[in-house]
Design an enzyme around this catalytic site. Structure first.
Site, short mmCIF file in Angstrom:
data_model
loop_
_atom_site.label_atom_id
_atom_site.label_comp_id
_atom_site.label_asym_id
_atom_site.label_seq_id
_atom_site.Cartn_x
_atom_site.Cartn_y
_atom_site.Cartn_z
N ASP A 45 0.83 -1.20 0.00
CA ASP A 45 0.00 0.00 0.00
C ASP A 45 0.87 1.26 0.00
O ASP A 45 1.85 1.35 0.75
CB ASP A 45 -0.90 -0.03 1.24
N GLU A 62 1.85 -0.29 -4.99
CA GLU A 62 0.94 0.80 -5.35
C GLU A 62 1.86 2.02 -5.48
O GLU A 62 2.26 2.61 -4.48
CB GLU A 62 -0.10 1.03 -4.27
#
Length: 633
Positions: free
Chosen positions: A298, A335
């Site tokens: 993330d 990401e």
């Protein structure tokens, strides 16, 4: 709890504190640390000896037992351990799926939300649990995906927003992006309130069952921040109280205040040697102890920053993950952006290993299929593998994780049903969530009984899914899109432990023979034809673009053929105009004819016919906002 004070003359060797405690039980002991040190707030210190801290390296965390139990929302979190249980039995015939990256079809899902709803038909004791996932593996197999990407499954506090008065104090964090500990599986995903040890065992049961079904397990991991919030709303559970200056990025020019590149109040100091070692150790633990197959990181651009937030060209942590021997078999996906503006799509440091969520794919596909002008060339680039982003730095097509929908933002149904976000339920006056969703409501905002609008929405969802499944790269879809899940226009639903996020099994059943059927057949068609899962970029002889109108800004039609002499050429056309187009068919290869496999304008079961419908020749009349797929046989 008993306090065991330490003496630096007895309990410290070099930089290491230690203590020996005799005759402790071998399991079910709760423990934590008290830490003391300088009180220099302006220097970045946050020591407070009154707080019992969670061991960052504990492998199990005890807190409350039932997810969302408001009677226990102020429960403390403590480490625990177990040396009594026998090792988990993975079985003599157990093996890892080891699916090549080029063959992956990823399904992003939330463990709790997958079976928490009553419509799952499961016993209440296992709804929303690891065991619940096992019960619903048949659905995943029928859909045809071969990897699940699980939203965070490490220990987190679903009541973090209710510890302070703010617009979010009614929310329950159901997505889990707020880590308490990086080693311990989420204890409240155990069945029947079983606690941390049971959670660990049942997590392994889930992984074993998924692997037995040929499905890999990828964990969404959050190393960019923790649950400890910001200095205005401090919630000290572990890292801050152990050494704030080591674990977090600080602004030395602003009295040691926390830097915030995560958008969540703090930023983990990932490239500090101590923090880097913690991250690597935790990743190895999930691979060796729990047999997971990979990780999605993330806001991974945070992991590319130095201690002061400066972007690094060769981040030590990113390199270490790529080169680590234990992690060598794992899929590693970034990401490639953060909330500080470090956007690294196509440029993420990779050492030939890291894949990326391709945000440009998402945006360009949304814009073309909803009918924006000037997007044809970008659409062609994205479906052919985004060579402009990945070939230039010697990466592979599968390093592009293609997606149109993810947990954050609109669902696929909402993407074609809302022009604007509708986040009133979040309590922030509509100020949260993305304002530009690149969506189109097809003529009416929200629910409607207009059959024409509903037909366009159905076509558009199929167009998006077909485009995703025929694109070069690794496709990823979101849980619930296979039946058309709606959050009623809420594009930031992280705090709703309700039907807004929960998988609706009744709707799936109602749409099994139309919407769901199209989605599963498109996935299976992709997996059956290697032309879509290449490990090299397309060359001129691999594709023919049936196009002499590249530079017409208003052209919203594209047709092309992927060539495959053994399995038969695949012809595709996408019409994003609001009118019918008569399309001239190219000549099929010698001794073959075109068979229509997909026409998204047709109703089920004619919208997708895996074996194909013969007799396609001359021209084809394509409906507005539709797509077709033909196969040469």
């Amino acid at each position: 709890m008993m306090d065991l004070p330490l003496d630096r003359n007895v309990n410290k060797t070099g930089d290491i504190w230690h203590i020996c405690i005799q005759d402790l039980p071998r399991s079910n002991v709760l423990y934590g640390y008290r830490m003391d040190g300088p009180r220099g707030w302006h220097q970045g210190h946050r020591f407070d000896s009154s707080i019992v801290l969670v061991d960052p390296y504990t492998k199990l965390v005890e807190g409350r037992r039932i997810f969302g139990d408001t009677t226990k929302k102020l429960s403390k979190f403590l480490g625990t351990y177990d040396f009594d249980s026998l090792p988990f039995n993975w079985g003599d015939n157990y093996k890892l799926p080891n699916i090549p990256e080029k063959d992956l079809v990823i399904y992003e899902m939330n463990v709790r939300a997958y079976t928490a709803d009553e419509s799952s038909g499961l016993d209440p004791d296992i709804r929303g649990s690891y065991l619940g996932v096992i019960q619903k593996i048949p659905h995943l197999r029928e859909l045809g995906i071969n990897a699940v990407e699980l939203l965070p499954v490490v220990e987190f506090d679903e009541f973090e927003f209710q510890r302070r008065r703010n617009p979010r104090d009614h929310m329950i964090n159901t997505w889990g992006y707020s880590t308490i500990n990086f080693f311990a599986p989420m204890s409240r995903y155990a069945s029947a309130g079983g606690g941390p040890l049971k959670a660990s065992q049942e997590f392994k049961q889930m992984v074993k069952a998924l692997h037995g079904a040929g499905i890999e397990v990828i964990l969404d991991v959050v190393y960019n921040h923790t649950n400890e919030a910001d200095d205005a709303n401090p919630y000290t559970t572990s890292f801050r109280g152990i050494d704030n200056k080591v674990y977090y990025m600080l602004d030395v020019n602003n009295n040691g205040q926390l830097l915030n590149y995560s958008g969540c109040g703090n930023t983990l100091n990932c490239n500090h040697p101590v923090v880097m070692e913690l991250i690597l150790d935790s990743l190895r633990h999930w691979v060796t102890e729990y047999h997971v197959d990979g990780f999605r990181f993330d806001l991974a651009s945070v992991l590319c920053r130095g201690a002061d937030g400066t972007p690094l060209d060769a981040p030590p942590l990113i390199r270490a993950i790529a080169k680590d021997a234990i992690l060598s078999r794992c899929k590693i996906i970034s990401e490639p952006w953060d909330c500080g503006g470090l956007y690294l799509v196509g440029r993420f440091p990779n050492w030939d290993r890291w894949a990326e969520w391709n945000g440009k794919y998402r945006d360009d596909l949304r814009r073309f299929i909803k009918g924006d002008s000037g997007m044809k060339g970008s659409f062609a680039t994205r479906v052919s593998g985004s060579a402009d982003l990945y070939k230039v730095n010697k990466r592979k097509p599968y390093h592009s994780v293609n997606f149109i929908i993810a947990h954050d933002g609109f669902t696929l149904y909402d993407l074609v049903s809302y022009n604007f976000k509708h986040n009133d339920a979040n309590g922030e006056g509509g100020n949260d969530g993305n304002n530009d969703n690149l969506s189109w409501n097809c003529g009416h905002e929200g629910e409607t009984n207009d059959s024409t609008i509903k037909a366009i929405r159905s076509r558009q969802m199929k167009n998006f899914h077909l485009a995703l499944m025929i694109s070069q790269g690794t496709p990823m879809m979101l849980m619930g899109d296979e039946y058309g899940h709606t959050r009623h226009g809420n594009n930031n639903s992280y705090g709703h432990d309700t039907a807004l996020n929960h998988f609706q099994w009744g709707l799936l059943e109602a749409r099994k023979n139309n919407h769901f059927r199209f989605f599963k057949e498109a996935i299976k068609f992709r997996q059956a034809h290697r032309v879509f899962g290449r490990d090299t970029f397309l060359e001129k002889y691999d594709v023919t673009w049936h196009e002499d109108n590249w530079y017409n800004y208003e052209s919203k039609f594209l047709a092309f053929t992927f060539h495959d002499n053994s399995e038969g050429d695949i012809y595709l056309a996408f019409n994003a105009h609001d009118c019918f187009i008569t399309v001239p068919m190219p000549a099929p290869p010698v001794k073959r004819k075109w068979f229509r496999v997909v026409d998204t304008n047709l109703v089920s079961p004619n919208d997708i016919v895996p074996g194909g419908v013969p007799g396609i020749a001359g021209t084809y009349n394509m409906a507005p906002f539709s797509s077709i797929l033909l196969q040469a046989k």
